[in-house]
Design an enzyme around this catalytic site. Structure first.
Site, mmCIF file in Angstrom:
data_model
loop_
_atom_site.group_PDB
_atom_site.id
_atom_site.type_symbol
_atom_site.label_atom_id
_atom_site.label_comp_id
_atom_site.label_asym_id
_atom_site.label_seq_id
_atom_site.Cartn_x
_atom_site.Cartn_y
_atom_site.Cartn_z
ATOM 1 N N HIS A 15 0.843 -1.207 0.000
ATOM 2 C CA HIS A 15 0.000 0.000 0.000
ATOM 3 C C HIS A 15 0.874 1.252 0.000
ATOM 4 O O HIS A 15 1.266 1.759 1.052
ATOM 5 C CB HIS A 15 -0.941 -0.003 1.214
ATOM 6 C CG HIS A 15 -1.990 1.070 1.166
ATOM 7 N ND1 HIS A 15 -3.346 0.797 1.111
ATOM 8 C CD2 HIS A 15 -1.892 2.428 1.145
ATOM 9 C CE1 HIS A 15 -4.024 1.942 1.069
ATOM 10 N NE2 HIS A 15 -3.154 2.948 1.091
ATOM 11 N N HIS A 214 -9.794 1.318 -0.245
ATOM 12 C CA HIS A 214 -9.536 2.095 0.975
ATOM 13 C C HIS A 214 -10.836 2.121 1.779
ATOM 14 O O HIS A 214 -11.853 2.614 1.278
ATOM 15 C CB HIS A 214 -9.197 3.550 0.630
ATOM 16 C CG HIS A 214 -7.802 3.770 0.140
ATOM 17 N ND1 HIS A 214 -7.370 3.346 -1.100
ATOM 18 C CD2 HIS A 214 -6.748 4.410 0.718
ATOM 19 C CE1 HIS A 214 -6.096 3.716 -1.257
ATOM 20 N NE2 HIS A 214 -5.700 4.357 -0.172
ATOM 21 N N HIS A 238 -6.078 0.032 4.872
ATOM 22 C CA HIS A 238 -6.154 0.562 6.240
ATOM 23 C C HIS A 238 -7.065 -0.319 7.099
ATOM 24 O O HIS A 238 -6.590 -1.205 7.777
ATOM 25 C CB HIS A 238 -6.598 2.034 6.268
ATOM 26 C CG HIS A 238 -5.703 2.943 5.490
ATOM 27 N ND1 HIS A 238 -4.472 3.347 5.950
ATOM 28 C CD2 HIS A 238 -5.850 3.513 4.264
ATOM 29 C CE1 HIS A 238 -3.899 4.129 5.044
ATOM 30 N NE2 HIS A 238 -4.705 4.235 4.006
#
Length: 352
Positions: A15, A214, A238
């Site tokens: 990422h 995301h 995340h």
């Protein structure tokens, strides 16, 4: 004297944004060359204006891109060069495999509506952008001896771009491009359900294009649920706020969902409140499937070691955990099975 790396072994990163991983020197060079004004004229000043030392809100963070993206976007030489230099940067950090993501539209200045960064119409289309990034990445692979693949981002606020992102994923599939992402402001109400995004993700499923989203960075667990159930994501970008919904979190644990964790980023964007225990500590304790990543190292003034140092010093992470999470990152990468197997064999060999 440089500090000893927290984990001095081969690493996998999943990422990181190309447009958040540019050398300040390169921004200055193209600012001068193209006659585009920048808020500073030395590397140090520019690094301090673009960079962050203390937490800002997500909009405050996103505003940083406005300073320098006009210098890179729409310039063939710049787009190829940032891709090449990205590979060099990661090789120096001890990364052996990295997936780098970007929005083709945000680097284009032709056949893109609305036009990003107040540019005047030029001749670099989103398709050209992907081709240029691929060239830079492939030349970087040759020069620096690491493996790099790319992920193309849809943007939450621009669902009209998403079907084109899908087409570019199909056209350049395995020519560095391995997946699709949905990035941008996840607090935009209902953005996971915008028809453009839903249709693009359905198309990705049909065409065997890998998917990440995301979600749960600053948004609620509901955004994570939508990413998993509606957009059929295979990884969560995340995902910290997932742990606020125990049922959802336990389900994703059982499903071995991969979380792309960016610890230092989460501190500086305010996605994580330092008065609370970081979600990654929970992930570690629960033996969850996750990786450690830089996200936007230019803006966070960081390297991958920053994230490893933070988890080692502040959260008690051990060498064994670092090995485990990198093996999980390799297993959750979007490489074809044969290449994934080679990557895993290399890690097992070097981790003995």
């Amino acid at each position: 004297m440089a500090q000893t790396p927290a984990f001095n072994k081969p690493k996998v990163e999943l990422h990181v944004h190309l447009d958040g991983a540019i050398k300040p020197e390169t921004i200055l060079y193209f600012g001068k060359k193209r006659g585009i004004a920048l808020p500073a004229d030395t590397v140090e000043e520019l690094r301090n204006i673009i960079g962050m030392d203390k937490p800002l809100s997500l909009p405050g963070f996103l505003a940083k891109f406005d300073y320098y993206m006009p210098v890179i976007a729409g310039c063939r030489e710049a787009i190829k060069r940032i891709a090449y230099e990205f590979v060099e940067m990661k090789a120096k950090e001890g990364v052996v495999y990295v997936e780098v993501r970007y929005s083709p539209h945000l680097l284009a200045n032709s056949k893109v509506d609305p036009m990003p960064w107040n540019q005047t119409e030029g001749d670099v289309t989103p398709d050209d952008v992907v081709d240029l990034v691929n060239q830079g990445l492939q030349e970087g692979e040759q020069a620096f001896g690491i493996k790099v693949r790319s992920i193309l981002c849809c943007m939450r606020h621009q669902p009209s771009w998403s079907l084109e992102v899908l087409e570019l994923c199909k056209k350049y599939n395995q020519k560095t491009v391995v997946a699709m992402d949905l990035a941008g402001d996840e607090t935009i109400e209902g953005s996971s359900l915008f028809p453009g995004h839903v249709e693009a993700y359905e198309g990705a499923v049909k065409n065997g294009i890998h998917r990440t989203v995301h979600a749960g960075e600053v948004g609620s667990p509901e955004v994570v649920r939508e990413a998993v159930d509606i957009l059929k994501t295979e990884r969560v970008g995340h995902g910290y706020h997932t742990i606020e919904d125990e049922a959802l979190y336990n389900r994703l644990l059982k499903e071995n969902m991969h979380f792309e964790v960016c610890p230092w980023s989460s501190y500086l964007t305010g996605a994580w409140d330092p008065k609370t225990t970081h979600a990654v500590v929970r992930f570690k304790n629960d033996k969850a499937n996750y990786s450690l990543n830089t996200d936007d190292p230019l803006i966070f003034k960081s390297t991958l070691d920053t994230d490893y140092q933070m988890t080692k010093k502040d959260m008690g992470f051990t060498e064994e955990e670092f090995k485990r999470l990198n093996i999980n990152a390799a297993k959750s990468s979007f490489l074809p099975e044969e290449e994934k197997k080679e990557l895993l064999e290399r890690l097992y060999r070097e981790y003995q």
